[in-house]
Design a protein around this motif. Structure first.
Motif, short mmCIF file in Angstrom:
data_model
loop_
_atom_site.label_atom_id
_atom_site.label_comp_id
_atom_site.label_asym_id
_atom_site.label_seq_id
_atom_site.Cartn_x
_atom_site.Cartn_y
_atom_site.Cartn_z
N LEU A 113 0.98 -1.11 0.15
CA LEU A 113 -0.04 0.12 0.01
C LEU A 113 0.98 1.24 0.05
N VAL A 114 0.63 2.00 -0.99
CA VAL A 114 1.49 3.36 -0.95
C VAL A 114 0.62 4.50 -1.06
N GLU A 115 0.69 5.45 -0.14
CA GLU A 115 -0.11 6.62 0.04
C GLU A 115 0.42 7.70 -0.58
N SER A 116 -0.45 8.88 -1.04
CA SER A 116 0.23 9.90 -1.63
C SER A 116 -0.78 11.08 -1.21
N GLY A 117 -0.66 12.22 -1.54
CA GLY A 117 -1.41 13.38 -1.63
C GLY A 117 -1.45 14.28 -0.21
N PHE A 156 -6.46 5.36 8.78
CA PHE A 156 -6.44 5.66 10.02
C PHE A 156 -5.49 6.94 10.17
N ARG A 157 -5.17 7.56 11.22
CA ARG A 157 -4.18 8.61 11.42
C ARG A 157 -3.63 8.45 12.83
N GLY A 175 2.34 5.69 5.24
CA GLY A 175 1.68 6.85 5.93
C GLY A 175 2.17 8.17 4.94
N THR A 176 1.21 8.98 5.18
CA THR A 176 1.86 10.49 4.41
C THR A 176 1.22 11.58 5.38
#
Length: 122
Positions: free
Chosen positions: A4-8, A37-38, A115-116
């Motif tokens: 899983l790769v987050e962006s933005g 989640f954060r 995470g981002t």
């Protein structure tokens, strides 16, 4: 295995908007619920939103209801989190996760991205 790769993520002023994306690869992504989640500094990881395997049902944490919208595109293996009305207290690292079943049931994620960072200035 699932990747899983987050962006933005980024820096935004209070009241602004951001759209996070999560690109998934690996096992049959479309068969499982996905979510976000954060975690803010010094705080525990907090549930933000989840969406079931076909996008027909979504669940939100109380602090983001009415401001955030989760969506998914199974053909592109992506999950998005549209965030509006951002507040300084939304500042955190946001993590994409894939759950171990087709429907979100309050459990933790089975796989996680790196995470981002989202920072909301006042």
């Amino acid at each position: 295995q699932v990747q899983l790769v987050e962006s933005g993520g980024g820096l935004v002023q209070a009241g602004g908007s951001l759209r996070l994306s999560c690109a998934a690869s690996g096992r049959t992504v479309s068969s499982y619920a996905m979510g976000w989640f954060r975690q803010a500094p010094g705080k525990e990881r907090e549930f933000v939103a989840a969406i079931n395997w076909n996008g027909g049902e979504s669940t939100y944490g109380d602090s983001v209801k009415g401001r955030f919208t989760i969506s998914r595109d199974n053909a592109k293996k992506t999950v998005h989190l549209q965030m509006t009305g951002l507040r300084p207290e939304d500042t955190a690292v946001y993590y994409c996760t894939q759950f171990g079943r087709a429907y979100y049931s309050g459990d933790g994620g089975a796989y996680w991205g790196q995470g981002t960072q989202v920072t909301v200035s006042s």
